[in-house]
Design a protein around this motif. Structure first.
Motif, PDB file in Angstrom:
ATOM      1  N   ARG A 229       0.818  -1.218   0.000  1.00 46.81           N
ATOM      2  CA  ARG A 229       0.000   0.000   0.000  1.00 46.81           C
ATOM      3  C   ARG A 229       0.848   1.263   0.000  1.00 46.81           C
ATOM      4  NH1 ARG A 229      -5.531  -0.994   2.803  1.00 46.81           N
ATOM      5  NH2 ARG A 229      -5.713  -3.232   2.691  1.00 46.81           N
TER       6      ARG A 229
ATOM      7  N   HIS B 233      -1.348   7.995   8.746  1.00 45.67           N
ATOM      8  CA  HIS B 233      -2.790   7.931   8.598  1.00 45.67           C
ATOM      9  C   HIS B 233      -3.477   8.097   9.946  1.00 45.67           C
ATOM     10  CE1 HIS B 233      -6.670   6.750   7.097  1.00 45.67           C
ATOM     11  NE2 HIS B 233      -6.183   6.730   5.873  1.00 45.67           N
TER      12      HIS B 233
ATOM     13  N   ASP C   1      -6.110   6.938  11.138  1.00 47.19           N
ATOM     14  CA  ASP C   1      -6.685   5.737  11.737  1.00 47.19           C
ATOM     15  C   ASP C   1      -5.699   5.082  12.708  1.00 47.19           C
ATOM     16  OD1 ASP C   1      -8.881   6.157  10.242  1.00 47.19           O
ATOM     17  OD2 ASP C   1      -8.907   4.221   9.240  1.00 47.19           O
TER      18      ASP C   1
ATOM     19  N   GLU D 210     -12.229   2.870   9.197  1.00 44.67           N
ATOM     20  CA  GLU D 210     -12.359   1.740   8.274  1.00 44.67           C
ATOM     21  C   GLU D 210     -10.997   1.129   7.925  1.00 44.67           C
ATOM     22  OE1 GLU D 210     -15.108   1.435   4.446  1.00 44.67           O
ATOM     23  OE2 GLU D 210     -15.071   3.404   5.352  1.00 44.67           O
ATOM     24  N   LEU D 211      -9.998   2.001   7.649  1.00 48.31           N
ATOM     25  CA  LEU D 211      -8.669   1.499   7.257  1.00 48.31           C
ATOM     26  C   LEU D 211      -8.034   0.717   8.407  1.00 48.31           C
ATOM     27  CD1 LEU D 211      -6.371   1.452   5.133  1.00 48.31           C
ATOM     28  CD2 LEU D 211      -5.461   3.477   6.232  1.00 48.31           C
ATOM     29  N   HIS D 212      -8.181   1.238   9.623  1.00 50.62           N
ATOM     30  CA  HIS D 212      -7.627   0.602  10.822  1.00 50.62           C
ATOM     31  C   HIS D 212      -8.114  -0.845  10.926  1.00 50.62           C
ATOM     32  CE1 HIS D 212      -6.971   1.064  15.458  1.00 50.62           C
ATOM     33  NE2 HIS D 212      -6.022   0.380  14.870  1.00 50.62           N
TER      34      HIS D 212
ATOM     35  N   SER E 106      -9.693  -2.622   8.459  1.00 49.79           N
ATOM     36  CA  SER E 106      -9.443  -3.428   7.261  1.00 49.79           C
ATOM     37  C   SER E 106      -8.002  -3.961   7.254  1.00 49.79           C
ATOM     38  CB  SER E 106      -9.756  -2.651   5.977  1.00 49.79           C
ATOM     39  OG  SER E 106      -8.788  -1.690   5.707  1.00 49.79           O
ATOM     40  N   ILE E 107      -7.057  -3.214   7.839  1.00 44.82           N
ATOM     41  CA  ILE E 107      -5.673  -3.707   7.947  1.00 44.82           C
ATOM     42  C   ILE E 107      -5.626  -4.931   8.871  1.00 44.82           C
ATOM     43  CG2 ILE E 107      -3.344  -3.160   8.824  1.00 44.82           C
ATOM     44  CD1 ILE E 107      -3.841  -1.747   6.206  1.00 44.82           C
TER      45      ILE E 107
ATOM     46  N   ARG F 150     -15.619   6.908  -0.986  1.00 43.09           N
ATOM     47  CA  ARG F 150     -14.353   6.895  -1.738  1.00 43.09           C
ATOM     48  C   ARG F 150     -14.526   6.184  -3.086  1.00 43.09           C
ATOM     49  NH1 ARG F 150      -9.041   7.631  -0.177  1.00 43.09           N
ATOM     50  NH2 ARG F 150      -9.667   7.711   1.998  1.00 43.09           N
TER      51      ARG F 150
ATOM     52  N   GLU G 180     -11.501  -3.156   0.840  1.00 37.56           N
ATOM     53  CA  GLU G 180     -12.052  -1.797   0.996  1.00 37.56           C
ATOM     54  C   GLU G 180     -13.398  -1.679   0.287  1.00 37.56           C
ATOM     55  OE1 GLU G 180      -8.824  -2.258   0.689  1.00 37.56           O
ATOM     56  OE2 GLU G 180      -8.349  -1.407   2.651  1.00 37.56           O
TER      57      GLU G 180
END
Length: 611
Positions: free
Chosen positions: A56, A82, A84, A368-370, A372-373, A457, A570
């Motif tokens: 990423r 980021h 998150d 969301e990113l936090h 999804s990782i 997004r 995502e």
């Protein structure tokens, strides 16, 4: 106030920057300049050691490096850009005495820069501005310097903080200078500025031992490893120490290992003293924000403030008919519980609660990113799981409902401005500023509810044909903004189990985007595509062509199938509705209805109607 002792042979610095502004490359350049790390051919961005970070191009987990310059040890801590990963940032800047603010010479300061910078200024750290990528063709270093100064003023920086030194650099070409007309040959200008502008750490080796735990690691041989900065005193191998927990309880333990940093490697040491950033083993129940002290003088250090989670999702073991067929090794609720408990211990930004008697787990995080990782990491480790639609966490303040809102910056070409503004308007966005950048694009700054951004997004990228840029950062909690528009399209739901057939998919592709290809495994209740008409449609993706003895001219030619959407985590999390789940396995990401049979779905629909 007594004069504070400082340790002159150490400097502790954090690097903060927006995603992709080049801070990891800058650390590589410093490691190379001081000869601390032996680079192999073609090796770069060694600070981003996690495979997800490399893919990423972002930093997720903070890491430490140590370089030696003119007999001074410079400890550099890389921080996530980021928002998150704000819980990581909070802890990192507690360990350091200065920050390198890396800003792209074209983009200027971006929202994530603002988030981490605000945290640093609140802790009275003095920044050094590094304007990176000044070798870019459209670089505008002077304009970026004044934009950064304006940002400092906006964040209420003190006069001392506003007097920041500026370094111009190209981390990729490994040079840094104080003025753009100087010869560009090495990184010495930056190293000298760190030595002269970052304060040596306050450290009194004669005082009783005190260390704040800011990170945790785990080793199969030595157990839990506490990482942090020693504020006072000295520590040696085999010493007994006191561990002061967040709630004030005191445990005792013995130090079995002390590790210091040399370059990126952790090397064993027999002792360490005030000012060092070290890793120590021997304390089994240590947690982030605990204080390790001298047993005769158990004085705790101030606790680390951790931002509240803003989004939650339900995790559950995989219950689909294809469970266990994709190479997953960890399939049960027990496996998932143990993995999530381990994550909550290491990552203080994550909270885990049991739901439905331990069958499901409510996992809350910073965005969301936090989350999804975390899902992506578990998937790569061999876990199979189902996750629900992300939900924002509301708060009640003085009897009123509040929700998290985010600061959003969107940069698009002029022709897409109208569509983006319409979409933001439907999401009740509060537009703060619209300006034309020096390259002619439109930059829109707005405040939008986190709820409204789920799925935005993907929509924004579709509107702008993939050219739009969007950055978001948590701002604050504001009063509830009312109902928001949900998903406007329906889905195509499989009615049978087996393998998808090309002829059936060819007949369905006019209805909307397809998620699967011929030969893919399917089951009843699985989502195989979009229905643009807006309602859900149950279909048979295994329908074969009826064969006759007659051959029709032209109709038996090869069918043209549009390539299916490449399913990413995502997209899946943003796309699903309340009655749907994402099935995550090591090999596949599938979308499905929560209730697989049409009959079950009708029963649940009628139940919800009555309620």
């Amino acid at each position: 106030m007594p004069h504070q002792k400082r340790r002159k042979d150490v400097r502790n610095v954090a690097i903060i920057a927006h995603v992709d502004h080049g801070k990891t490359t800058l650390v590589d350049a410093l490691l190379k300049e001081t000869g601390t790390y032996e680079f192999k051919d073609g090796e770069d961005t060694i600070m981003d050691s996690n495979p997800i970070e490399r893919e990423r191009g972002i930093t997720i987990f903070s890491k430490n490096a140590s370089i030696l310059y003119k007999d001074v040890t410079i400890n550099i801590v890389d921080t996530p850009g980021h928002a998150d990963f704000g819980s990581e940032v909070e802890r990192i800047i507690k360990m350091v005495d200065g920050v390198l603010l890396v800003v792209d010479a074209f983009d200027g300061p971006m929202p994530q820069t603002k988030f981490v910078l605000r945290k640093s200024l609140e802790l009275h750290l003095k920044p050094i501005l590094v304007i990176n990528k000044v070798d870019r063709t459209n670089a505008r270093p002077d304009e970026v310097a004044s934009m950064t100064f304006d940002l400092f003023c906006e964040l209420n920086a003190t006069d001392e903080q506003l007097d920041f030194p500026i370094i111009y650099a190209s981390a990729r070409d490994k040079w840094a200078v104080n003025n753009l007309d100087e010869p560009r040959k090495d990184m010495k200008a930056l190293l000298e500025t760190i030595l002269h502008r970052v304060l040596p750490p306050v450290a009194d080796p004669e005082m009783p031992f005190q260390m704040l735990v800011t990170m945790l690691d785990y080793d199969n041989y030595v157990g839990r490893i506490a990482i942090g900065r020693i504020f006072h005193g000295k520590i040696s191998m085999g010493e007994t120490v006191a561990l002061i927990k967040r709630d004030g309880k005191i445990d005792k333990g013995k130090i079995t290992k002390i590790l210091k940093y040399t370059g990126l490697k952790r090397v064993p040491a027999s002792s360490a003293s005030a000012g060092d950033i070290v890793s120590i083993a021997g304390l089994d129940n240590v947690r982030v924000s605990d204080t390790i002290t001298h047993p005769d003088h158990p004085n705790p250090l101030p606790l680390i403030k951790i931002d509240e989670p803003t989004i939650s999702m339900n995790f559950c073991h995989n219950t689909s008919p294809l469970s266990g067929k994709d190479g997953g090794r960890f399939l049960t609720s027990r496996h998932i519980r143990e993995r999530l408990e381990h994550e909550a211990m290491m990552n203080i930004g994550i909270r885990v609660e049991e739901v439905d008697g331990g069958e499901r787990f409510k996992v809350s995080g910073r965005g969301e990113l936090h989350l999804s990782i975390l899902i992506e990491t578990m998937r790569r480790e061999g876990y199979e799981l189902e996750v629900s639609q992300p939900k924002v966490i509301f708060k009640e303040i003085d009897g009123e409902k509040y929700e998290p809102v985010e600061e959003v910056v969107i940069e698009v070409d002029k022709e897409y401005q109208g569509e983006i503004m319409r979409s933001l308007g439907a999401r009740r966005a509060e537009i703060k500023d619209i300006k034309i950048t020096s390259v002619g694009t439109i930059r829109i700054e707005s405040i939008v509810a986190s709820r409204a951004l789920i799925g935005f997004r993907t929509e924004m990228l579709m509107m702008t044909r993939g050219t739009g840029i969007m950055c978001q950062v948590f701002s604050q909690y504001q009063k509830y903004k009312g109902e928001m528009p949900g998903r406007t399209v329906g889905v195509l739901v499989s009615q049978s189990q087996g393998e998808a057939v090309a002829y059936a998919l060819w007949g369905l592709q006019d209805r909307g985007e397809i998620f699967i290809k011929p030969g893919d495994g399917i089951y009843e209740g699985m989502l195989i595509g979009v229905n643009n008409k807006g309602s859900d449609l149950v279909i048979n993706p295994m329908r074969e062509k009826k064969l006759t003895n007659m051959r029709a001219s032209g109709s038996d030619d090869a069918m043209q199938l549009i390539p299916p959407r490449e399913m990413t985590l995502e997209f899946a999390l943003e796309f699903i509705d309340e009655d749907e789940l994402v099935e995550v396995t090591p090999k596949n990401i599938r979308l499905r209805k929560r209730h697989l049979t049409e009959n079950q779905r009708k029963i649940m629909f009628n139940k919800n109607k009555q309620n």
